[in-house]
Design an enzyme around this catalytic site. Structure first.
Site, PDB file in Angstrom:
ATOM      1  N   GLU A 172       0.798  -1.237   0.000  1.00  0.00           N
ATOM      2  CA  GLU A 172       0.000   0.000   0.000  1.00  0.00           C
ATOM      3  C   GLU A 172       0.833   1.290   0.000  1.00  0.00           C
ATOM      4  O   GLU A 172       0.313   2.373   0.252  1.00  0.00           O
ATOM      5  CB  GLU A 172      -0.969   0.009   1.201  1.00  0.00           C
ATOM      6  CG  GLU A 172      -2.391  -0.339   0.822  1.00  0.00           C
ATOM      7  CD  GLU A 172      -2.649  -1.837   0.748  1.00  0.00           C
ATOM      8  OE1 GLU A 172      -1.689  -2.634   0.954  1.00  0.00           O
ATOM      9  OE2 GLU A 172      -3.780  -2.228   0.444  1.00  0.00           O
ATOM     10  N   TYR A 174       3.371   2.084   2.019  1.00  0.00           N
ATOM     11  CA  TYR A 174       3.955   2.482   3.303  1.00  0.00           C
ATOM     12  C   TYR A 174       5.467   2.200   3.285  1.00  0.00           C
ATOM     13  O   TYR A 174       6.007   1.675   2.305  1.00  0.00           O
ATOM     14  CB  TYR A 174       3.268   1.726   4.445  1.00  0.00           C
ATOM     15  CG  TYR A 174       1.826   2.128   4.656  1.00  0.00           C
ATOM     16  CD1 TYR A 174       1.497   3.419   5.092  1.00  0.00           C
ATOM     17  CD2 TYR A 174       0.782   1.234   4.428  1.00  0.00           C
ATOM     18  CE1 TYR A 174       0.171   3.790   5.295  1.00  0.00           C
ATOM     19  CE2 TYR A 174      -0.550   1.594   4.635  1.00  0.00           C
ATOM     20  CZ  TYR A 174      -0.849   2.877   5.066  1.00  0.00           C
ATOM     21  OH  TYR A 174      -2.159   3.243   5.264  1.00  0.00           O
ATOM     22  N   ARG A 222       2.841  -9.028   4.271  1.00  0.00           N
ATOM     23  CA  ARG A 222       1.873  -8.514   3.283  1.00  0.00           C
ATOM     24  C   ARG A 222       2.647  -7.814   2.186  1.00  0.00           C
ATOM     25  O   ARG A 222       3.221  -6.736   2.374  1.00  0.00           O
ATOM     26  CB  ARG A 222       0.876  -7.567   3.939  1.00  0.00           C
ATOM     27  CG  ARG A 222      -0.192  -7.154   2.949  1.00  0.00           C
ATOM     28  CD  ARG A 222      -1.460  -6.761   3.615  1.00  0.00           C
ATOM     29  NE  ARG A 222      -2.492  -6.490   2.637  1.00  0.00           N
ATOM     30  CZ  ARG A 222      -3.532  -5.722   2.855  1.00  0.00           C
ATOM     31  NH1 ARG A 222      -3.697  -5.153   4.030  1.00  0.00           N
ATOM     32  NH2 ARG A 222      -4.432  -5.524   1.923  1.00  0.00           N
ATOM     33  N   HIS A 260      -1.648   3.789  -1.818  1.00  0.00           N
ATOM     34  CA  HIS A 260      -2.728   4.738  -1.515  1.00  0.00           C
ATOM     35  C   HIS A 260      -2.740   5.894  -2.505  1.00  0.00           C
ATOM     36  O   HIS A 260      -3.762   6.512  -2.727  1.00  0.00           O
ATOM     37  CB  HIS A 260      -2.597   5.261  -0.089  1.00  0.00           C
ATOM     38  CG  HIS A 260      -3.008   4.234   0.927  1.00  0.00           C
ATOM     39  ND1 HIS A 260      -4.119   3.436   0.779  1.00  0.00           N
ATOM     40  CD2 HIS A 260      -2.440   3.858   2.091  1.00  0.00           C
ATOM     41  CE1 HIS A 260      -4.226   2.626   1.813  1.00  0.00           C
ATOM     42  NE2 HIS A 260      -3.214   2.847   2.620  1.00  0.00           N
ATOM     43  N   GLN A 347     -19.039   4.189   2.055  1.00  0.00           N
ATOM     44  CA  GLN A 347     -19.647   5.370   2.662  1.00  0.00           C
ATOM     45  C   GLN A 347     -19.500   5.433   4.178  1.00  0.00           C
ATOM     46  O   GLN A 347     -19.209   6.479   4.725  1.00  0.00           O
ATOM     47  CB  GLN A 347     -21.142   5.411   2.318  1.00  0.00           C
ATOM     48  CG  GLN A 347     -21.432   6.196   1.067  1.00  0.00           C
ATOM     49  CD  GLN A 347     -22.903   6.160   0.733  1.00  0.00           C
ATOM     50  OE1 GLN A 347     -23.317   5.402  -0.135  1.00  0.00           O
ATOM     51  NE2 GLN A 347     -23.695   6.950   1.411  1.00  0.00           N
ATOM     52  N   GLU A 669     -30.402  15.622   2.630  1.00  0.00           N
ATOM     53  CA  GLU A 669     -29.267  14.710   2.693  1.00  0.00           C
ATOM     54  C   GLU A 669     -29.757  13.286   2.527  1.00  0.00           C
ATOM     55  O   GLU A 669     -29.449  12.406   3.324  1.00  0.00           O
ATOM     56  CB  GLU A 669     -28.539  14.863   4.020  1.00  0.00           C
ATOM     57  CG  GLU A 669     -27.632  16.060   4.040  1.00  0.00           C
ATOM     58  CD  GLU A 669     -27.047  16.284   5.408  1.00  0.00           C
ATOM     59  OE1 GLU A 669     -26.911  15.310   6.159  1.00  0.00           O
ATOM     60  OE2 GLU A 669     -26.753  17.436   5.712  1.00  0.00           O
TER      61      GLU A 669
HETATM   62  P1  NAP Z   1     -27.617  16.818  -3.909  1.00  0.00           P
HETATM   63  O1  NAP Z   1     -26.295  16.132  -3.817  1.00  0.00           O
HETATM   64  O2  NAP Z   1     -28.044  17.697  -2.811  1.00  0.00           O
HETATM   65  O3  NAP Z   1     -27.588  17.658  -5.260  1.00  0.00           O
HETATM   66  C1  NAP Z   1     -28.693  18.363  -5.718  1.00  0.00           C
HETATM   67  C2  NAP Z   1     -28.266  19.207  -6.905  1.00  0.00           C
HETATM   68  O4  NAP Z   1     -29.384  19.899  -7.375  1.00  0.00           O
HETATM   69  C3  NAP Z   1     -27.212  20.215  -6.554  1.00  0.00           C
HETATM   70  O5  NAP Z   1     -26.245  20.203  -7.580  1.00  0.00           O
HETATM   71  C4  NAP Z   1     -27.967  21.529  -6.508  1.00  0.00           C
HETATM   72  O6  NAP Z   1     -27.035  22.470  -6.947  1.00  0.00           O
HETATM   73  C5  NAP Z   1     -29.119  21.295  -7.460  1.00  0.00           C
HETATM   74  N1  NAP Z   1     -30.353  21.974  -7.082  1.00  0.00           N
HETATM   75  C6  NAP Z   1     -30.934  22.015  -5.871  1.00  0.00           C
HETATM   76  N2  NAP Z   1     -32.087  22.723  -5.926  1.00  0.00           N
HETATM   77  C7  NAP Z   1     -32.231  23.118  -7.207  1.00  0.00           C
HETATM   78  C8  NAP Z   1     -33.204  23.855  -7.883  1.00  0.00           C
HETATM   79  N3  NAP Z   1     -34.280  24.343  -7.244  1.00  0.00           N
HETATM   80  N4  NAP Z   1     -33.034  24.082  -9.194  1.00  0.00           N
HETATM   81  C9  NAP Z   1     -31.967  23.610  -9.846  1.00  0.00           C
HETATM   82  N5  NAP Z   1     -31.001  22.904  -9.255  1.00  0.00           N
HETATM   83  C10 NAP Z   1     -31.129  22.640  -7.940  1.00  0.00           C
HETATM   84  O7  NAP Z   1     -28.755  15.801  -4.142  1.00  0.00           O
HETATM   85  P2  NAP Z   1     -28.788  14.524  -5.076  1.00  0.00           P
HETATM   86  O8  NAP Z   1     -27.876  14.631  -6.222  1.00  0.00           O
HETATM   87  O9  NAP Z   1     -30.227  14.337  -5.348  1.00  0.00           O
HETATM   88  O10 NAP Z   1     -28.276  13.412  -4.141  1.00  0.00           O
HETATM   89  C11 NAP Z   1     -29.010  13.087  -2.984  1.00  0.00           C
HETATM   90  C12 NAP Z   1     -28.125  12.500  -1.888  1.00  0.00           C
HETATM   91  O11 NAP Z   1     -27.647  11.241  -2.255  1.00  0.00           O
HETATM   92  C13 NAP Z   1     -26.962  13.365  -1.548  1.00  0.00           C
HETATM   93  O12 NAP Z   1     -26.812  13.363  -0.146  1.00  0.00           O
HETATM   94  C14 NAP Z   1     -25.842  12.662  -2.214  1.00  0.00           C
HETATM   95  O13 NAP Z   1     -24.627  12.887  -1.547  1.00  0.00           O
HETATM   96  C15 NAP Z   1     -26.263  11.208  -2.138  1.00  0.00           C
HETATM   97  N6  NAP Z   1     -25.711  10.465  -3.284  1.00  0.00           N
HETATM   98  C16 NAP Z   1     -24.379  10.320  -3.361  1.00  0.00           C
HETATM   99  C17 NAP Z   1     -23.849   9.673  -4.430  1.00  0.00           C
HETATM  100  C18 NAP Z   1     -22.369   9.521  -4.542  1.00  0.00           C
HETATM  101  O14 NAP Z   1     -21.627   9.943  -3.658  1.00  0.00           O
HETATM  102  N7  NAP Z   1     -21.875   8.925  -5.600  1.00  0.00           N
HETATM  103  C19 NAP Z   1     -24.650   9.166  -5.431  1.00  0.00           C
HETATM  104  C20 NAP Z   1     -26.017   9.334  -5.337  1.00  0.00           C
HETATM  105  C21 NAP Z   1     -26.550   9.994  -4.255  1.00  0.00           C
HETATM  106  P3  NAP Z   1     -27.329  24.034  -7.046  1.00  0.00           P
HETATM  107  O15 NAP Z   1     -28.323  24.329  -5.969  1.00  0.00           O
HETATM  108  O16 NAP Z   1     -26.001  24.671  -6.851  1.00  0.00           O
HETATM  109  O17 NAP Z   1     -27.835  24.221  -8.408  1.00  0.00           O
HETATM  110 FE1  SF4 Z   2     -18.035  -0.186   4.019  1.00  0.00          FE
HETATM  111 FE2  SF4 Z   2     -20.294  -1.376   4.783  1.00  0.00          FE
HETATM  112 FE3  SF4 Z   2     -20.206  -0.064   2.459  1.00  0.00          FE
HETATM  113 FE4  SF4 Z   2     -18.937  -2.400   2.801  1.00  0.00          FE
HETATM  114  S1  SF4 Z   2     -21.130  -2.044   2.832  1.00  0.00           S
HETATM  115  S2  SF4 Z   2     -18.100  -0.590   1.845  1.00  0.00           S
HETATM  116  S3  SF4 Z   2     -18.249  -2.210   4.891  1.00  0.00           S
HETATM  117  S4  SF4 Z   2     -19.966   0.818   4.476  1.00  0.00           S
END
Ligand code: NAP
Ligand code: SF4
Length: 686
Positions: A172, A174, A222, A260, A347, A669
């Site tokens: 990794e 290290y 390892r 890493h 996550q 969220e």
């Molecule tokens: P989000 O992460 O809060 O993003 C919402 C997007 O919509 C933002 O880019 C926001 O940017 C825009 N937005 C908000 N209100 C708006 C409006 N009235 N008009 C136009 N644009 C608007 O929400 P999400 O994408 O729906 O995801 C939901 C949750 O799932 C989040 O907590 C996210 O972290 C999680 N998630 C994570 C992943 C990942 O990490 N790969 C994948 C899927 C979901 P602006 O307001 O700047 O325009």
């Molecule tokens: Fe981590 Fe649990 Fe997601 Fe597996 S399922 S990657 S252990 S959070």
């Protein structure tokens, strides 16, 4: 001896293995993980409970998170270290807890080298890593000798603490790994230059630790089975090092994958299951000691297949032990179908650790917090209604029924899963299906009465005799106030990912949050007009995506720049109103993978926009006050969510015990990790 029910299906996985004078009860190892649990108050007590539960779950051997052999080797100030007798006495708590359940446990000795997040970090030379703001100081020969002595002292203290052995962490990126390759070792003394010299540190460490600790103490080395960085080792060098540490006295050769600082994903969901078995198999063919395969092995079927084909002798599973502490026991008892499988989301484990919090698990919120949850039944069984069968509702129903409550689960759609059903369209995220499979089994076992196509009204719930109601009715996509939002070019993300709607060649994405990024990734891997398919388990496609040289002929196991350009089937533009860097909310350990994948495909991301209107020409925006048109065939809306929680407010107003969880509680969220945890915690409180 009586055969266990699982033996006919998993004969290799369940067969014992003699290592030196120790016998491992099966071939499953819990790989080393830095959970940060030991950095909490009463950390060792919590760690003992955490590890005891895994030993009770019949894992053969546990390898602890890394313990530094001296202060310079600490991963960060305050991190785990073993340098004193008093610390060894404290660690007895852990070893005794594991031995109580007939498990074996080895302490990992980890010197972080130039990855140490502290001012005084050391390395073979003073070349700084791009992932550490601190530059290392080149070690003197005397410091190298002292470090070897510190490893020996650490191993002897581990022995005193009751550990069955140690793992010398040589992968990794290290310290030890840094010594082995030209990328980070340009020394001209006996510790650098030729491969012989670069391999001297791991060989000396293995030999001296082994000689000091004695015959009945397991020494695991390892090895970095593929470095995945420019200037890393070739396959021949790795084999040569493996043979040397075997000769030096290692009992087991564990494998690590990638540094890493590598720009290749190694464990997150975009990595197909079993993607790295080839690296372990190369070493298995080269040495006589048992070899361990690691990384992205999350099911017993895959583990059994790896052993059956002779690719390794043991399998290491770290995160799968967070997801299900009883993994090995379920395999032995013939209940493999009931395993809560790690979905490689990172996550609740890596991402929390990277934000200086203790790890837990998205699919098992008890992980690392065993003392906070009650395993027993509820004092008084109650009749409970749960409205919504997404991640939160399913977790609540599973836990409530396990505790003996009589649960009715209402779901408005014709299947369970809610937003989880959308994940499988995103490359690699079909792993989320494992969550659905697990919770379906749990609610079936718990006798939950599932009512599909059912949206109970206030009257249904108040007259149904329910003593408590949990509202887990999730979210619906936000409809942004943009003129022309009803235009035929507009598609909402849920309709796209579920296959109800298709996207064309030129696509604009409104919203660059988690879902916006996932949608862009989906679009980059599907042809215009094509519907969703499950993608992400194709190992050769993965290797070609990240320029991985599986033959390991080339240094580091790379055929070229992993971030080099790739063809995209579409022209994609992502937009957000905020002027901040898009994708800031993505997971720390996975966001870079998504960003790289999209950048390789020339996906444009525009921040600081004002939406004006949508018409036949596309999406009209203002950027810095200047009008622009994003010519698009399709405009996908990923503008966040709005809670579905009307029923909760009505129930509360009517004086009925009601709880709200997940997206229904807080849409901003929306997050499976929070939803599952809230579901389990509310079920514990009912
Ligand atoms: P989000 O992460 O809060 O993003 C919402 C997007 O919509 C933002 O880019 C926001 O940017 C825009 N937005 C908000 N209100 C708006 C409006 N009235 N008009 C136009 N644009 C608007 O929400 P999400 O994408 O729906 O995801 C939901 C949750 O799932 C989040 O907590 C996210 O972290 C999680 N998630 C994570 C992943 C990942 O990490 N790969 C994948 C899927 C979901 P602006 O307001 O700047 O325009
Ligand atoms: Fe981590 Fe649990 Fe997601 Fe597996 S399922 S990657 S252990 S959070």
């Amino acid at each position: 001896m009586q055969t266990s029910p699982g033996t006919s299906l998993y004969p290799n996985l369940l067969s014992p293995l003699k290592v030196g004078r120790t016998t491992l009860r099966n071939r499953m190892i819990m790989g080393s993980m830095h959970t940060r649990l030991d950095m909490e108050e009463n950390g060792l007590a919590k760690m003992a409970v955490f590890l005891a539960e895994r030993a009770r779950g019949e894992i053969a051997l546990i390898i602890t998170g890394g313990y530094a052999p001296n202060a310079a080797g600490l991963i960060e100030p305050g991190g785990p270290i073993l340098t004193e007798h008093a610390q060894a006495l404290e660690l007895r708590r852990i070893t005794e807890a594991v031995h109580r359940y007939d498990g074996k446990i080895c302490l990992q000795i980890l010197h972080s080298g130039r990855y140490a997040r502290q001012e005084e970090c050391l390395g073979p030379t003073d070349i700084r890593s791009r992932i550490n703001r601190f530059a290392p100081r080149a070690m003197t020969s005397a410091e190298i000798e002292q470090t070897i002595s510190d490893y020996v002292r650490c191993a002897l203290l581990a022995r005193e603490a009751g550990f069955d052995g140690v793992e010398i962490m040589g992968s990794e990126g290290y310290l030890i790994n840094e010594f082995t390759v030209l990328r980070t070792n340009d020394r001209s003394d006996e510790w650098g230059g030729s491969a012989e010299n670069r391999h001297r540190l791991p060989v000396e460490l293995t030999a001296r630790v082994g000689a000091a600790a004695g015959q009945d103490f397991i020494i695991i080395y390892r090895i970095s089975a593929i470095d995945l960085v420019e200037g890393g080792a070739t396959g021949d060098e790795i084999v040569s090092l493996a043979r040397k540490v075997e000769t030096a006295g290692a009992d087991i050769l564990n494998t690590g994958i990638g540094w890493h600082e590598a720009r290749v994903p190694t464990i997150a969901y975009p990595v197909p299951r079993g993607a790295w078995r080839f690296a372990a198999a190369r070493l298995k063919r080269a040495v006589g000691i048992p070899v361990v395969a690691s990384n992205r092995i999350n099911t017993p079927d895959l583990a059994e297949e790896i052993l059956a084909t002779g690719d390794s002798d043991l399998v290491s599973m770290a995160r799968p032990m967070l997801a299900d502490p009883l993994f090995a026991k379920k395999v032995r008892e013939g209940n493999a179908g009931k395993i809560n499988v790690c979905i490689a989301c990172n996550q609740a484990c890596l991402d929390l650790i990277f934000s200086n919090r203790s790890a837990t698990c998205l699919v098992n919120p008890r992980a690392c917090r065993e003392t906070e949850f009650d395993e027993g039944p509820a004092a008084k069984p109650r009749k409970v209604a749960i409205v919504g069968a997404g991640a939160g509702g399913l977790a609540a129903a599973a836990e409530a029924s396990r505790r003996g409550h009589r649960v009715t689960l209402f779901e408005a759609a014709d299947c369970i899963g809610g937003q989880l059903n959308l994940a499988r369209a995103v490359p690699g995220k079909a792993e989320f299906d494992e969550m659905l499979r697990y919770f379906s089994g749990q609610i079936e076992d718990g006798g939950v009465d599932v009512k599909l196509n059912a949206s109970p009204t206030m009257g249904d719930l108040s007259h149904g005799g329910f003593e408590a109601v949990v509202i887990a009715s999730g979210v619906h996509p936000r409809v942004p106030a943009i003129a022309g939002i009803d235009h035929s070019k507009v598609v909402f993300y849920n309709d796209l990912l579920s296959g109800k709607k298709r996207a064309g060649h030129k696509v604009a994405i409104v919203g660059a949050g988690g879902i916006g990024f996932d949608v862009a990734e989906y679009l980059c891997h599907s042809q215009p007009g094509e519907g969703p398919k499950v993608r992400g388990q194709d190992i050769s496609a993965f290797q070609s995506e990240w320029n991985i040289d599986a033959s390991l002929t080339l240094a580091g196991g790379l055929t070229g720049d992993p971030l080099g350009p790739r063809k995209s089937p579409r022209e994609i533009t992502m937009l957000q109103r905020k002027a901040t860097r898009p994708g800031l909310g993505l997971g720390v350990s996975t966001g870079w993978i998504l960003r790289s994948s999209l950048a390789k495909r020339d996906v444009k991301i525009v921040a600081g926009v004002t939406y004006q209107r949508i018409d036949d020409n596309g999406l009209h925006i203002l950027v810095d006050g200047v009008p622009r048109v994003i010519e698009a065939d399709t405009i996908v809306i990923c503008a966040g969510q709005v809670s579905n929680r009307g029923l909760f407010d009505e129930l509360r107003a009517a004086g009925i015990e009601a709880h709200v969880i997940g997206g229904a509680k807080q849409a901003s969220e929306l997050d499976a990790m929070r939803a599952v945890e809230e579901g389990v915690r509310i079920a514990q409180a009912l």
